[in-house]
Design an enzyme around this catalytic site. Structure first.
Site, PDB file in Angstrom:
ATOM      1  N   LYS A  92      36.685  41.171  36.751  1.00 56.55           N
ATOM      2  CA  LYS A  92      37.677  41.789  37.649  1.00 56.55           C
ATOM      3  C   LYS A  92      36.962  42.789  38.568  1.00 56.55           C
ATOM      4  O   LYS A  92      36.141  43.593  38.104  1.00 56.55           O
ATOM      5  CB  LYS A  92      38.741  42.497  36.805  1.00 56.55           C
ATOM      6  CG  LYS A  92      39.754  43.312  37.586  1.00 56.55           C
ATOM      7  CD  LYS A  92      40.815  42.455  38.229  1.00 56.55           C
ATOM      8  CE  LYS A  92      41.722  43.320  39.120  1.00 56.55           C
ATOM      9  NZ  LYS A  92      42.581  42.512  39.982  1.00 56.55           N
TER      10      LYS A  92
ATOM     11  N   CYS B  93      40.227  40.032  49.328  1.00 53.35           N
ATOM     12  CA  CYS B  93      41.543  40.556  48.932  1.00 53.35           C
ATOM     13  C   CYS B  93      42.370  40.870  50.188  1.00 53.35           C
ATOM     14  O   CYS B  93      41.946  41.670  51.026  1.00 53.35           O
ATOM     15  CB  CYS B  93      41.354  41.804  48.074  1.00 53.35           C
ATOM     16  SG  CYS B  93      42.916  42.446  47.478  1.00 53.35           S
TER      17      CYS B  93
ATOM     18  N   LYS C 128      32.474  36.035  48.160  1.00 52.71           N
ATOM     19  CA  LYS C 128      33.766  35.364  47.971  1.00 52.71           C
ATOM     20  C   LYS C 128      34.551  35.458  49.275  1.00 52.71           C
ATOM     21  O   LYS C 128      34.860  36.553  49.753  1.00 52.71           O
ATOM     22  CB  LYS C 128      34.537  36.007  46.816  1.00 52.71           C
ATOM     23  CG  LYS C 128      35.855  35.307  46.534  1.00 52.71           C
ATOM     24  CD  LYS C 128      36.424  35.769  45.215  1.00 52.71           C
ATOM     25  CE  LYS C 128      37.751  35.134  44.909  1.00 52.71           C
ATOM     26  NZ  LYS C 128      38.299  35.639  43.652  1.00 52.71           N
TER      27      LYS C 128
END
Ligand SMILES: Cc1cc2nc3c(=O)[nH]c(=O)nc-3n(C[C@H](O)[C@H](O)[C@H](O)COP(=O)(O)O)c2cc1C
Length: 444
Positions: A45, A134, A172
């Site tokens: 995480k 995100c 990512k």
């Protein structure tokens, strides 16, 4: 039995199944239990300055009996102290040295990147994943997708990580861009060792019409979230394939987005991924799903005579091409299995109202010279049982295959080859030969 082990830019794992950075990788206890179930790796995480999360923070779309067909969240990165996370990562690596532990990171300044990378390296972790994806909360603070959507900024920040790190660095990517190859190439130019995608898609999952607040409701308000789960798989597959076939992408890819079964995973591998990552399916069904994923992929590789999972990698890429290179002479036509048809008429209605009206029932006349392979069998069945099963006029059928998609009976409508020996000819071939003109078209 096929060898499932992988080497992802120097990160070794017993199989390609990794947990994505998300709630299932929040703590050492979870990651170690996941490894006991068989997961080959885990992306921790995202670490950074611990945040405060809202309550509630998840939303979902259910379609029929399928719960969480699409999942939406406004959760941020870890809310736990950095020191606690680092201690648990060290413990995890000590106890599971053969499993891949990749640490996801998101911080703000160059000095913050230098400092957090130094501290993560000290845990024995195998790699870093930079969270530039995100799409909520963190991007307003200049991180996450705010970096991933600006190729120049991405290149600078990824370059810092590559400079400071002795470990392989993955970026990512966010899917919230027009062309995924732009940030992908920027990351490769920054010197990163791998790409992972997709992070979540910016979304509003629905509206509470009594309170007049979008979901997920936080008091009387809401905000856009990130969409994931089975609904996003097609988008993720396309983005993975676009990168995998781009010669400028010279690093391995970790595929993410809607993966829940071995078959989903095999599709990502066939489109060029070296590993896959899973979040929503684990949040839905638990760590145990990996047992079926391992068995299923092993059996599939054995059946296909592949000795290792790397033989599957990229197998479907060469067949993924531009529309202009598809064969315009290739033709299929629908066949109804008259014994399976229940006479529901869904195919007939779909074809009549949204296609060429070539599906009929019972004794409907067939124009002279037209072919309808199952018409006589359909008439027989109608005479015997009174069920008005459908049949297809092949000379009208365009092979769009809408009927096969709406049919509720598995295997009842299939598509058969009706090319009848015509040679391959693509739109690009026609342009090259100057024969692209369509009779009856705009210029007639
Ligand atoms: C509740 C939730 C929290 C997430 N947190 C993170 C995160 O901290 N870091 C990150 O890189 N991705 C995060 N993600 C995104 C997932 O890692 C993954 O990219 C995305 O959910 C798509 O995979 P899936 O369809 O298997 O869920 C989160 C996703 C969810 C649903």
């Amino acid at each position: 039995m096929a060898d499932l082990s992988i080497d992802f830019a120097g990160i070794k794992a017993p199989n390609p199944f990794w947990l994505a950075s998300a709630p299932p990788t929040n703590t050492g206890d979870q990651v170690m239990r996941a490894f006991d179930h068989g997961w080959g790796g885990a992306v921790w995480k995202t670490l950074g300055d611990p945040i405060v999360d809202t309550s509630s923070r998840f939303g979902a779309i259910s379609i029929g009996n399928e719960r969480m067909a699409g999942f939406n969240n406004i959760e941020l990165i870890t809310d736990r102290p950095l020191e606690t996370n680092l201690r648990e990562i060290r413990e995890c690596k000590r106890r599971y040295p053969k499993h891949a532990v990749i640490v996801s990171l998101m911080v703000e300044s160059k000095d913050d990147w230098r400092e957090i990378i130094r501290r993560v390296e000290d845990t024995g972790a195998d790699g870093l994943e930079l969270n530039f994806g995100c799409p909520h909360g963190m991007c307003e603070r200049g991180m996450g997708s705010a970096v991933g959507q600006e190729p120049e900024v991405l290149k600078i920040v990824a370059g810092w990580a590559v400079e400071f790190s002795k470990l392989p660095v993955l970026v990512k990517l966010t899917p919230n861009v027009g062309d995924i190859t732009v940030p992908g190439v920027a990351a490769v130019e920054a010197g990163v060792h791998g790409l992972s995608l997709i992070n979540t898609i910016k979304s509003i999952v629905g509206v509470d019409l009594d309170r007049m607040v979008p979901y997920p409701v936080v008091g009387g308000r809401s905000t856009n979230g990130g969409y994931c789960g089975p609904a996003v798989k097609p988008i993720a597959l396309h983005m993975v394939a676009a990168l995998a076939r781009d010669p400028r992408i010279t690093v391995p890819i970790s595929g993410i987005g809607g993966i829940a079964t071995w078959r989903d995973a095999a599709e990502f591998l066939a489109l060029g991924c070296t590993s896959v990552q899973v979040c929503t399916a684990v949040m839905h069904y638990g760590f145990r799903i990996v047992e079926d994923m391992i068995d299923g992929l092993s059996n599939f590789l054995d059946e296909k005579g592949m000795k290792s999972v790397s033989e599957l990698r990229g197998r479907a890429i060469s067949a993924f091409t531009e529309w202009g290179d598809l064969d315009l002479n290739y033709k299929v036509a629908a066949v109804v299995d008259t014994q399976k048809c229940i006479g529901c008429d869904l195919c007939l209605v779909a074809c009549r109202d949204s296609s060429v009206n070539c599906i009929h029932t019972g004794e409907h006349p067939l124009p002279a010279g037209h072919r309808a392979p199952s018409r006589l069998a359909a008439i027989d069945r109608f005479r015997e049982t009174g069920v008005k099963v459908t049949w297809v006029d092949w000379d009208e059928c365009t092979g769009c295959n809408l009927c096969a998609h709406v049919c509720p009976v598995p295997g009842c409508i299939t598509m058969a080859d009706d090319t009848r020996g015509k040679p391959f000819e693509s739109w690009n071939d026609r342009i090259a030969k100057g024969t692209s003109h369509v009779p009856g078209g705009l210029h007639d």
